[in-house]
Write a protein that holds these residues in place. Structure first.
Motif, PDB file in Angstrom:
ATOM      1  N   ILE A 176       1.101  -1.265  -0.003  1.00  0.00           N
ATOM      2  CA  ILE A 176       0.171   0.082   0.198  1.00  0.00           C
ATOM      3  C   ILE A 176       0.882   1.118   0.076  1.00  0.00           C
ATOM      4  N   ALA A 177       0.592   2.196  -1.004  1.00  0.00           N
ATOM      5  CA  ALA A 177       1.376   3.296  -1.066  1.00  0.00           C
ATOM      6  C   ALA A 177       1.095   4.100   0.142  1.00  0.00           C
ATOM      7  N   ILE A 178       2.419   5.072   0.332  1.00  0.00           N
ATOM      8  CA  ILE A 178       2.395   5.874   1.909  1.00  0.00           C
ATOM      9  C   ILE A 178       3.276   7.128   1.317  1.00  0.00           C
ATOM     10  N   LYS A 179       2.695   8.398   1.569  1.00  0.00           N
ATOM     11  CA  LYS A 179       3.443   9.523   1.522  1.00  0.00           C
ATOM     12  C   LYS A 179       3.651  10.009   2.512  1.00  0.00           C
ATOM     13  N   LEU A 180       4.820  10.132   3.018  1.00  0.00           N
ATOM     14  CA  LEU A 180       5.249  10.719   4.383  1.00  0.00           C
ATOM     15  C   LEU A 180       5.550  12.262   4.281  1.00  0.00           C
ATOM     16  N   ASN A 181       5.806  12.937   5.118  1.00  0.00           N
ATOM     17  CA  ASN A 181       6.129  14.341   5.452  1.00  0.00           C
ATOM     18  C   ASN A 181       5.053  15.152   4.572  1.00  0.00           C
ATOM     19  N   THR A 182       3.939  14.742   4.453  1.00  0.00           N
ATOM     20  CA  THR A 182       2.852  15.468   3.505  1.00  0.00           C
ATOM     21  C   THR A 182       1.854  15.557   4.174  1.00  0.00           C
ATOM     22  N   MET A 183       1.380  17.002   4.011  1.00  0.00           N
ATOM     23  CA  MET A 183       0.401  17.548   4.997  1.00  0.00           C
ATOM     24  C   MET A 183      -0.897  17.753   4.132  1.00  0.00           C
ATOM     25  N   VAL A 184      -1.996  17.269   4.291  1.00  0.00           N
ATOM     26  CA  VAL A 184      -3.122  17.622   3.676  1.00  0.00           C
ATOM     27  C   VAL A 184      -3.952  18.782   4.178  1.00  0.00           C
ATOM     28  N   LEU A 185      -4.257  19.523   2.915  1.00  0.00           N
ATOM     29  CA  LEU A 185      -4.607  21.104   3.360  1.00  0.00           C
ATOM     30  C   LEU A 185      -5.960  21.262   3.220  1.00  0.00           C
ATOM     31  N   GLU A 186      -6.746  20.281   2.315  1.00  0.00           N
ATOM     32  CA  GLU A 186      -7.889  20.316   2.114  1.00  0.00           C
ATOM     33  C   GLU A 186      -8.480  19.157   1.436  1.00  0.00           C
ATOM     34  N   VAL A 187      -9.775  18.772   1.840  1.00  0.00           N
ATOM     35  CA  VAL A 187     -10.547  17.799   1.394  1.00  0.00           C
ATOM     36  C   VAL A 187     -11.846  18.528   0.812  1.00  0.00           C
ATOM     37  N   THR A 188     -12.034  18.263  -0.393  1.00  0.00           N
ATOM     38  CA  THR A 188     -13.505  18.911  -0.807  1.00  0.00           C
ATOM     39  C   THR A 188     -14.683  17.716  -0.679  1.00  0.00           C
ATOM     40  N   PRO A 189     -15.891  17.999  -0.903  1.00  0.00           N
ATOM     41  CA  PRO A 189     -16.916  17.190  -0.722  1.00  0.00           C
ATOM     42  C   PRO A 189     -17.013  16.267  -2.024  1.00  0.00           C
ATOM     43  N   ASP A 190     -16.366  16.716  -3.167  1.00  0.00           N
ATOM     44  CA  ASP A 190     -16.313  15.847  -4.305  1.00  0.00           C
ATOM     45  C   ASP A 190     -15.058  15.116  -4.327  1.00  0.00           C
ATOM     46  N   LYS A 191     -14.266  15.006  -3.040  1.00  0.00           N
ATOM     47  CA  LYS A 191     -13.042  14.064  -2.743  1.00  0.00           C
ATOM     48  C   LYS A 191     -11.991  14.429  -3.569  1.00  0.00           C
ATOM     49  N   TRP A 192     -11.617  15.571  -3.765  1.00  0.00           N
ATOM     50  CA  TRP A 192     -10.481  15.876  -4.111  1.00  0.00           C
ATOM     51  C   TRP A 192      -9.702  16.329  -2.798  1.00  0.00           C
ATOM     52  N   ILE A 193      -8.359  15.956  -3.041  1.00  0.00           N
ATOM     53  CA  ILE A 193      -7.188  16.100  -1.864  1.00  0.00           C
ATOM     54  C   ILE A 193      -6.296  17.040  -2.138  1.00  0.00           C
ATOM     55  N   ILE A 194      -6.065  18.156  -1.405  1.00  0.00           N
ATOM     56  CA  ILE A 194      -4.994  19.038  -1.475  1.00  0.00           C
ATOM     57  C   ILE A 194      -3.979  18.954  -0.370  1.00  0.00           C
ATOM     58  N   ALA A 195      -2.779  18.714  -1.093  1.00  0.00           N
ATOM     59  CA  ALA A 195      -1.677  18.357   0.006  1.00  0.00           C
ATOM     60  C   ALA A 195      -0.599  18.966  -0.487  1.00  0.00           C
ATOM     61  N   VAL A 196       0.380  18.938   0.480  1.00  0.00           N
ATOM     62  CA  VAL A 196       1.740  19.518   0.262  1.00  0.00           C
ATOM     63  C   VAL A 196       3.008  18.858   0.843  1.00  0.00           C
TER      64      VAL A 196
END
Ligand code: FAD
Ligand code: SF4
Lengths: 121, 437
Positions: free
Chosen positions: B78-98
């Motif tokens: 299973i893929a995992i992105k570390l050191n990654t902060m999620v900034l926003e989740v939208t109701p139509d399931k877009w995830i904005i991270a940095v």
């Protein structure tokens, strides 16, 4: 001799009064269930604890490695074990479960790593 | 743009369990996103034992418990992105991270599991008057400093709050050579486990003062002491004349945790004002279709074993939704906290979709000894008792559970049509009160 204890078996936390005579537990009162009596006996005759602490580690992501005793050790040995572990430094990589100190201070318990730590450049 | 079937936010025990459960349920394109340098969540700093007694039947330390699930995630690729902060989740399931390597990431998911855990209440949240010197920190922050970063926050410590984290830190700081002078608790009882009171305080002769609080903090650069006072148990107000000065170089705050729900709020997810977490159904689905939640983000847990179980439910439900996306059935039962109960999770049950057995998690609002617990269903036709149970003890610090079987719930529902409101109440009625109303 009487000893007052609080049973840790469940949230009731029954206040126990234990009578100890010639190194033997002769009476326990205050307990609601059997677990309380067993706890009182163990705690008065041979109190043990699992020690969890850290030792220094070199070349890892963090400067500390978390460790534990492989089994509970006598309560009065905790202090000496800590003193001893102060002087220990290991080097990464370390794998979880790896023995860091064998038979620490002749307690019969090993000090083992509770975490894997990779080597960092 | 990247696209996944399932994105899990937070790689603590809840997130790890959700990812593994979803994988086992047939969803393979999964991404875990974690802001820290390693997976494991808060468990990585909880180096003491006492984890996994229920789930594994073993007494593990926090990192050992986490390692088992990290391994399961790795084994499944299973893929995992570390050191990654999620900034926003939208109701139509877009995830904005940095993160540093990719910059800003925009990820599309078919379903999302929220597993962001909780954060500690800070001093601002409890208004202690006085100066604002260095040396006032939360117990969890101190735990991270001492157990991971290798630095002792102080030598003379006063701890405010007798929850488990405060108790565990009293022992930890003592073992590391600090003098813990006392633990103060505003309430007449501790929310911590008896085991911790005995093994973390009594073992070291650290006094625990009930009905006490800090009324002032002293010091300019660094804290030099606190004024403590006894409080009136009824009003929680300091009793005049009971103030005394205690010198210290560190004040540790262990005054509670709050679910971390900035992302949930932005996504328009309905939050429960009592738990401060998302309103969820029996499958850990939030009010936004395709977004699920589990663990401390939903309500603060005392046992990681229950966090894992919730994460697994969230993961399985997310997988079911991904494989067959449809909204929840319309027939629903609201759960309600009755007399003596603070909250009930889940807040909603979908009887047509529920598993064979459902666990109601709740907390009581005071110490109850030898009291009966009643779970009753109110329908258009009246009240039906689903179960009663006499419990030797129930304390607010320990989450309570009550299992409801699907068949029992359906038997109580009878030929109910979905038009009348249905309510399942958990309560601890006072002795002699009529349960059948
Ligand atoms: C200080 C402390 C001590 C505890 N001690 C014990 C104990 O002794 N025994 C016990 O059984 N339980 C203990 N608990 C309870 C503990 O909360 C649970 O056991 C469990 O760790 C909660 O799991 P979780 O996955 O819900 O949350 P967490 O373990 O907190 O995991 C949440 C994860 O989400 C990540 N995250 C949050 N927001 C974002 C974002 N925006 N983007 C990316 N990642 C994000 C965080 O970095 C974290 O890794 C303790 C809790 C705390 C806070
Ligand atoms: S004696 Fe039994 S009931 Fe009392 S605290 Fe111990 S385990 Fe609980």
């Amino acid at each position: 001799m009487y000893r007052e204890l609080i049973c840790i078996g469940c949230p009731m936390g029954c206040p126990l009064t234990v009578t100890v005579e010639e190194g033997k537990v002769t009476a326990v009162s205050g307990n609601i269930c059997r677990k309380g009596k067993e706890y009182a006996e163990a705690e008065c005759l041979n109190p043990t604890r699992t020690l969890t602490t850290t030792v220094k580690i070199k070349n890892a992501m963090y400067p500390l490695l978390s460790v534990r005793t492989s089994k509970p050790i006598p309560k009065d040995q905790i202090e000496a074990c800590l003193q001893y572990l102060c002087g220990i430094t290991v080097e990464a990589p370390v794998t979880i479960g790896q023995v860091i100190v064998e038979d620490v201070l002749q307690t019969g318990a090993d000090i083992i790593a509770t975490k894997s730590m990779a080597r960092q450049r | 743009m990247e696209a996944y079937d399932l994105v899990v936010i937070g790689a603590g025990p809840a997130g790890l369990a959700a990812a593994v459960a979803a994988y086992e349920a047939g969803v393979k394109k999964i991404l875990l996103i974690e802001r820290d340098r390693e997976p494991g969540g808060i468990l990585e700093q909880c180096i003491h034992n006492g984890f996994g007694l229920f789930y594994f039947g073993e007494d593990l330390t926090g990192p050992e418990y986490a390692a088992r699930f990290i391994q399961r995630v790795q084994e499944r690729g299973i893929a995992i992105k570390l050191n990654t902060m999620v900034l926003e989740v939208t109701p139509d399931k877009w995830i904005i991270a940095v993160n540093k390597a990719d910059g800003l990431l925009k990820i599309k998911a078919k379903a999302v599991v929220l597993a962001m855990g909780c954060r500690e209440r800070t001093r601002g949240a409890i208004f202690i008057p006085g100066t604002r010197p260095a040396g006032v920190i939360t117990a969890g922050t101190a735990q991270r400093f001492v157990n991971m970063e290798g630095y002792l926050p102080g030598k003379e410590v006063v701890i405010l709050g007798s929850g488990d984290i405060g108790l565990i830190m009293a022992r930890r700081l003592t073992l590391e050579g600090a003098k813990v002078k006392m633990v103060l608790e505003l309430l007449p009882y501790s929310s911590g486990l008896t085991r911790n009171i005995v093994q973390c305080l009594q073992d070291f002769g650290i006094p625990l003062l009930f009905n006490h609080t800090v009324v002032a903090i002293h010091g300019r650069q660094r804290i030099t002491g606190v004024t403590i006072a006894e409080v009136d148990p009824a009003t929680k107000k300091p009793k005049p004349g009971t103030e005394r000065l205690v010198s210290c170089d560190t004040l540790l705050l262990s005054v509670g945790l709050i679910p971390e729900n900035e992302l949930s709020r932005q996504a328009g997810i309905a939050l429960d004002p009592v738990t401060k977490g998302p309103v969820v159904d029996d499958g850990m689905a939030t009010s936004v279709e395709g977004i699920f939640a589990g663990g401390n983000v939903v309500h603060v847990h005392d046992l990681v074993d229950n966090v894992t179980r919730e994460g697994e439910i969230a993961g399985r439900s997310a997988a079911r939704y991904i494989l067959n996306p449809k909204p929840a059935p319309s027939l629903k039962i609201n759960t309600k906290a009755g007399a003596g109960v603070t909250y009930v999770v889940p807040q909603l049950i979908h009887p047509q979709q529920m598993a064979e057995e459902l666990v109601l998690s709740f907390r009581v609002n005071q110490v109850f000894k030898d009291q009966k617990l009643v779970v009753a269903l109110a329908t258009g036709q009246g009240h039906k008792i689903l179960g009663t149970k006499k419990r030797m003890i129930m304390v607010p610090g320990e989450m309570q559970e009550f299992k409801v079987k699907k068949e029992d719930l359906w038997a109580a529902l009878g030929q109910e049509d979905s038009s009348s409101p249905l309510e399942l109440t958990v309560s601890v009625p006072e002795e002699g009160e009529d349960h059948d109303v």
